[in-house]
Design a protein around this motif. Structure first.
Motif, PDB file in Angstrom:
ATOM      1  N   GLY A 210       6.012   0.320   5.121  1.00 27.74           N
ATOM      2  CA  GLY A 210       5.010  -0.738   5.012  1.00 27.74           C
ATOM      3  C   GLY A 210       5.407  -1.728   3.936  1.00 27.74           C
ATOM      4  N   PRO A 211       4.459  -2.563   3.499  1.00 22.87           N
ATOM      5  CA  PRO A 211       4.761  -3.604   2.505  1.00 22.87           C
ATOM      6  C   PRO A 211       5.321  -3.063   1.201  1.00 22.87           C
ATOM      7  CG  PRO A 211       2.631  -4.003   3.535  1.00 22.87           C
ATOM      8  CD  PRO A 211       3.078  -2.655   4.000  1.00 22.87           C
ATOM      9  N   VAL A 212       4.894  -1.866   0.791  1.00 28.84           N
ATOM     10  CA  VAL A 212       5.384  -1.335  -0.482  1.00 28.84           C
ATOM     11  C   VAL A 212       6.878  -1.041  -0.410  1.00 28.84           C
ATOM     12  CG1 VAL A 212       4.938   1.106   0.028  1.00 28.84           C
ATOM     13  CG2 VAL A 212       4.875   0.308  -2.344  1.00 28.84           C
ATOM     14  N   ASP A 213       7.379  -0.693   0.769  1.00 26.73           N
ATOM     15  CA  ASP A 213       8.812  -0.417   0.907  1.00 26.73           C
ATOM     16  C   ASP A 213       9.634  -1.690   0.741  1.00 26.73           C
ATOM     17  OD1 ASP A 213       8.793   2.532   1.777  1.00 26.73           O
ATOM     18  OD2 ASP A 213       7.335   1.602   3.107  1.00 26.73           O
ATOM     19  N   THR A 214       9.092  -2.800   1.233  1.00 27.52           N
ATOM     20  CA  THR A 214       9.756  -4.088   1.036  1.00 27.52           C
ATOM     21  C   THR A 214       9.806  -4.435  -0.446  1.00 27.52           C
ATOM     22  OG1 THR A 214       8.962  -4.854   3.197  1.00 27.52           O
ATOM     23  CG2 THR A 214       9.693  -6.528   1.633  1.00 27.52           C
ATOM     24  N   ALA A 215       8.690  -4.212  -1.149  1.00 28.18           N
ATOM     25  CA  ALA A 215       8.635  -4.503  -2.587  1.00 28.18           C
ATOM     26  C   ALA A 215       9.590  -3.603  -3.368  1.00 28.18           C
ATOM     27  CB  ALA A 215       7.203  -4.338  -3.095  1.00 28.18           C
ATOM     28  N   LEU A 216       9.681  -2.344  -2.975  1.00 26.73           N
ATOM     29  CA  LEU A 216      10.602  -1.423  -3.646  1.00 26.73           C
ATOM     30  C   LEU A 216      12.051  -1.826  -3.410  1.00 26.73           C
ATOM     31  CD1 LEU A 216       8.882   2.014  -2.875  1.00 26.73           C
ATOM     32  CD2 LEU A 216       9.201   1.002  -5.144  1.00 26.73           C
ATOM     33  N   ALA A 217      12.360  -2.241  -2.188  1.00 26.70           N
ATOM     34  CA  ALA A 217      13.733  -2.629  -1.859  1.00 26.70           C
ATOM     35  C   ALA A 217      14.194  -3.802  -2.721  1.00 26.70           C
ATOM     36  CB  ALA A 217      13.833  -2.981  -0.377  1.00 26.70           C
ATOM     37  N   LEU A 218      13.273  -4.713  -3.046  1.00 21.77           N
ATOM     38  CA  LEU A 218      13.619  -5.848  -3.906  1.00 21.77           C
ATOM     39  C   LEU A 218      14.010  -5.383  -5.307  1.00 21.77           C
ATOM     40  CD1 LEU A 218      10.833  -8.403  -2.868  1.00 21.77           C
ATOM     41  CD2 LEU A 218      13.262  -8.458  -2.247  1.00 21.77           C
ATOM     42  N   GLN A 219      13.538  -4.178  -5.679  1.00 26.53           N
ATOM     43  CA  GLN A 219      13.884  -3.604  -6.982  1.00 26.53           C
ATOM     44  C   GLN A 219      15.047  -2.621  -6.865  1.00 26.53           C
ATOM     45  OE1 GLN A 219      12.281  -4.622  -9.770  1.00 26.53           O
ATOM     46  NE2 GLN A 219      11.032  -6.000  -8.525  1.00 26.53           N
ATOM     47  N   GLY A 220      15.634  -2.544  -5.675  1.00 26.58           N
ATOM     48  CA  GLY A 220      16.744  -1.626  -5.454  1.00 26.58           C
ATOM     49  C   GLY A 220      16.317  -0.176  -5.389  1.00 26.58           C
ATOM     50  N   MET A 221      15.038   0.072  -5.031  1.00 26.42           N
ATOM     51  CA  MET A 221      14.500   1.438  -4.989  1.00 26.42           C
ATOM     52  C   MET A 221      14.008   1.770  -3.587  1.00 26.42           C
ATOM     53  SD  MET A 221      14.947   2.315  -8.157  1.00 26.42           S
ATOM     54  CE  MET A 221      13.925   3.756  -8.504  1.00 26.42           C
ATOM     55  N   ARG A 222      13.861   3.062  -3.335  1.00 22.13           N
ATOM     56  CA  ARG A 222      13.386   3.521  -2.031  1.00 22.13           C
ATOM     57  C   ARG A 222      12.596   4.803  -2.205  1.00 22.13           C
ATOM     58  NH1 ARG A 222      17.214   4.833   3.262  1.00 22.13           N
ATOM     59  NH2 ARG A 222      15.508   5.328   4.714  1.00 22.13           N
ATOM     60  N   ARG A 223      11.484   4.907  -1.535  1.00 20.50           N
ATOM     61  CA  ARG A 223      10.678   6.130  -1.581  1.00 20.50           C
ATOM     62  C   ARG A 223      10.981   6.996  -0.359  1.00 20.50           C
ATOM     63  NH1 ARG A 223       4.607   4.985   0.697  1.00 20.50           N
ATOM     64  NH2 ARG A 223       5.214   3.614   2.411  1.00 20.50           N
ATOM     65  N   THR A 224      10.570   8.251  -0.409  1.00 21.92           N
ATOM     66  CA  THR A 224      10.739   9.173   0.716  1.00 21.92           C
ATOM     67  C   THR A 224       9.388   9.430   1.354  1.00 21.92           C
ATOM     68  OG1 THR A 224      12.621  10.267  -0.332  1.00 21.92           O
ATOM     69  CG2 THR A 224      11.491  11.459   1.428  1.00 21.92           C
ATOM     70  N   VAL A 225       9.203   8.919   2.565  1.00 24.72           N
ATOM     71  CA  VAL A 225       7.966   9.162   3.317  1.00 24.72           C
ATOM     72  C   VAL A 225       8.258  10.287   4.300  1.00 24.72           C
ATOM     73  CG1 VAL A 225       6.166   8.154   4.753  1.00 24.72           C
ATOM     74  CG2 VAL A 225       7.373   6.721   3.089  1.00 24.72           C
ATOM     75  N   SER A 226       7.754  11.462   3.996  1.00 27.51           N
ATOM     76  CA  SER A 226       8.125  12.641   4.769  1.00 27.51           C
ATOM     77  C   SER A 226       7.175  12.957   5.913  1.00 27.51           C
ATOM     78  CB  SER A 226       8.210  13.866   3.842  1.00 27.51           C
ATOM     79  OG  SER A 226       6.962  14.095   3.204  1.00 27.51           O
ATOM     80  N   VAL A 227       6.011  12.307   5.935  1.00 36.02           N
ATOM     81  CA  VAL A 227       5.042  12.605   6.993  1.00 36.02           C
ATOM     82  C   VAL A 227       4.176  11.384   7.249  1.00 36.02           C
ATOM     83  CG1 VAL A 227       3.394  13.588   5.346  1.00 36.02           C
ATOM     84  CG2 VAL A 227       3.204  14.191   7.756  1.00 36.02           C
ATOM     85  N   ALA A 228       3.810  11.167   8.504  1.00 34.93           N
ATOM     86  CA  ALA A 228       2.885  10.098   8.889  1.00 34.93           C
ATOM     87  C   ALA A 228       1.707  10.721   9.612  1.00 34.93           C
ATOM     88  CB  ALA A 228       3.576   9.065   9.781  1.00 34.93           C
ATOM     89  N   VAL A 229       0.502  10.312   9.260  1.00 32.52           N
ATOM     90  CA  VAL A 229      -0.715  10.813   9.898  1.00 32.52           C
ATOM     91  C   VAL A 229      -1.534   9.627  10.399  1.00 32.52           C
ATOM     92  CG1 VAL A 229      -0.814  12.922   8.512  1.00 32.52           C
ATOM     93  CG2 VAL A 229      -1.955  10.856   7.693  1.00 32.52           C
ATOM     94  N   ALA A 230      -2.501   9.909  11.247  1.00 30.77           N
ATOM     95  CA  ALA A 230      -3.239   8.829  11.913  1.00 30.77           C
ATOM     96  C   ALA A 230      -4.487   8.393  11.169  1.00 30.77           C
ATOM     97  CB  ALA A 230      -3.612   9.253  13.338  1.00 30.77           C
ATOM     98  N   ASN A 231      -4.967   9.189  10.212  1.00 28.23           N
ATOM     99  CA  ASN A 231      -6.219   8.820   9.558  1.00 28.23           C
ATOM    100  C   ASN A 231      -6.238   9.241   8.092  1.00 28.23           C
ATOM    101  OD1 ASN A 231      -7.382  11.634   9.430  1.00 28.23           O
ATOM    102  ND2 ASN A 231      -7.225  11.419  11.656  1.00 28.23           N
ATOM    103  N   VAL A 232      -7.196   8.693   7.371  1.00 25.35           N
ATOM    104  CA  VAL A 232      -7.321   8.927   5.933  1.00 25.35           C
ATOM    105  C   VAL A 232      -7.592  10.395   5.617  1.00 25.35           C
ATOM    106  CG1 VAL A 232      -8.736   8.421   3.897  1.00 25.35           C
ATOM    107  CG2 VAL A 232      -8.080   6.568   5.451  1.00 25.35           C
ATOM    108  N   ALA A 233      -8.472  11.024   6.375  1.00 22.11           N
ATOM    109  CA  ALA A 233      -8.837  12.412   6.091  1.00 22.11           C
ATOM    110  C   ALA A 233      -7.626  13.333   6.134  1.00 22.11           C
ATOM    111  CB  ALA A 233      -9.904  12.880   7.084  1.00 22.11           C
ATOM    112  N   ASP A 234      -6.761  13.154   7.139  1.00 20.08           N
ATOM    113  CA  ASP A 234      -5.572  13.999   7.236  1.00 20.08           C
ATOM    114  C   ASP A 234      -4.615  13.726   6.077  1.00 20.08           C
ATOM    115  OD1 ASP A 234      -6.546  15.109   9.535  1.00 20.08           O
ATOM    116  OD2 ASP A 234      -5.312  13.911  10.898  1.00 20.08           O
ATOM    117  N   GLY A 235      -4.493  12.457   5.693  1.00 17.11           N
ATOM    118  CA  GLY A 235      -3.626  12.130   4.567  1.00 17.11           C
ATOM    119  C   GLY A 235      -4.095  12.772   3.282  1.00 17.11           C
ATOM    120  N   LEU A 236      -5.396  12.705   3.030  1.00 18.50           N
ATOM    121  CA  LEU A 236      -5.943  13.301   1.812  1.00 18.50           C
ATOM    122  C   LEU A 236      -5.863  14.827   1.849  1.00 18.50           C
ATOM    123  CD1 LEU A 236      -9.018  10.980   1.222  1.00 18.50           C
ATOM    124  CD2 LEU A 236      -6.942  11.126  -0.160  1.00 18.50           C
ATOM    125  N   SER A 237      -5.978  15.404   3.031  1.00 18.18           N
ATOM    126  CA  SER A 237      -5.860  16.860   3.151  1.00 18.18           C
ATOM    127  C   SER A 237      -4.477  17.327   2.712  1.00 18.18           C
ATOM    128  CB  SER A 237      -6.127  17.291   4.600  1.00 18.18           C
ATOM    129  OG  SER A 237      -5.945  18.685   4.755  1.00 18.18           O
TER     130      SER A 237
END
Length: 301
Positions: A210-237
């Motif tokens: 998402g947008p944060v990855d673009t912002a990180l790339a401008l700083q020469g950094m990259r995060r590891t997104v290991s899982v994608a979920v469809a809703n907020v509740a699953d993410g918080l779980s």
């Protein structure tokens, strides 16, 4: 002799225009809402600025933000426009207590979790015989609004075309959220420790970036997104029982931060697309539907 702006005859149409500009937060959005061209809306904004002796909306990044003066009169302008609409349409004397109707609202679980209780409380207090049905996001089609299967669509809405009425509820930005005893809850978040932990992406389309990855790339950094979920509740779980970080809209996350820790991102990203309500014009003059829209707007303040 030139008269001061305060002594000029008041064009009441400018109140409607001001309401649209403050609701949409953009000249283009307000122009579309009022069926005007962007240049015509820009001329109206110039007249409002002259009348109020205030910039009203000023540039901030790629968007516009209201000045303190405009924010101070936002609610009053909205009420004046609503009162005028009710007077002209003859529906101003609707008693919500007489409404016996089931309204269907399509929205995300995050919106319902954050604002649902406030909206329900308003409905129960004012219209005890009305019922609300919240349904999840999915295929946001015009047909469901047109035929009345859905009364209101709430979320990031685009691609529905000029037929649909649209009004901005609020704008938001991402923050980071972790469990309350996460190491980041006890230290300053830097780009380095932000990318050191795994991330969860909340995306109905299963996107990992998402947008944060673009912002990180401008700083020469990259995060590891290991899982994608469809809703907020699953993410918080997942976040509640791991070292993962999840990015959520700040206003949505505010409700859940009783049990989690939220922090400002170490990079700057653009403001998120506005959260809006959408409805079909067939309900534009329906008094009960207008009352429902008012409850949603007040509940989402």
């Amino acid at each position: 002799m030139t008269r001061s702006p305060s002594r000029q005859p008041l064009d009441l149409n400018l109140l409607v225009t001001l309401d649209a500009l403050l609701s949409e937060g953009s000249v283009a959005g307000a122009a579309n809402r009022m069926n005007l061209s962007p240049p015509a809306m820009s001329r109206q904004l110039a007249r409002i600025r002259h009348l109020m002796n205030d910039p009203v909306l000023v540039r901030a990044g790629r968007g516009l933000v209201a000045t303190p003066r405009a924010e101070a009169v936002r609610a009053q302008v909205r009420q004046l426009v609503q009162d005028a609409e009710g007077l002209v349409r003859g529906n101003a004397d609707l008693d919500p207590a007489t409404i016996e109707r089931t309204f269907t609202i399509r929205s995300s679980d995050g919106f319902v979790g954050t604002f649902g209780a406030a909206i329900v409380e308003l409905v129960v207090q004012q219209a005890p015989n009305a019922r609300l049905r919240f349904v999840g996001e999915g295929n946001e089609d015009v047909d469901s609004l047109r035929d009345g299967r859905v009364d209101l669509d709430i979320g990031v809405i685009d691609g529905m075309g000029p037929e649909i009425r649209l009004q901005t509820l609020f704008r938001d930005r991402y923050i980071g959220v972790v469990r309350a005893d996460h190491p980041l809850a006890q230290e300053t978040v830097t780009i380095e420790n932000f990318v050191a932990y795994p991330h969860v992406s909340v995306s109905r389309r299963g996107r990992f970036e998402g947008p944060v990855d673009t912002a990180l790339a401008l700083q020469g950094m990259r995060r590891t997104v290991s899982v994608a979920v469809a809703n907020v509740a699953d993410g918080l779980s997942i976040v509640s029982r791991s070292d993962h970080i999840v990015l959520l809209p700040g206003r949505i996350a505010a409700w859940y931060r009783r049990d989690f820790h939220g922090f400002e991102l170490p990079v700057v990203t653009d403001e998120l697309p506005p959260i809006s309500i959408a409805w079909h014009p067939r309900f534009e003059k329906d008094a009960a539907h207008r009352w429902l829209r008012t409850c949603v707007r007040e509940g989402a303040l």
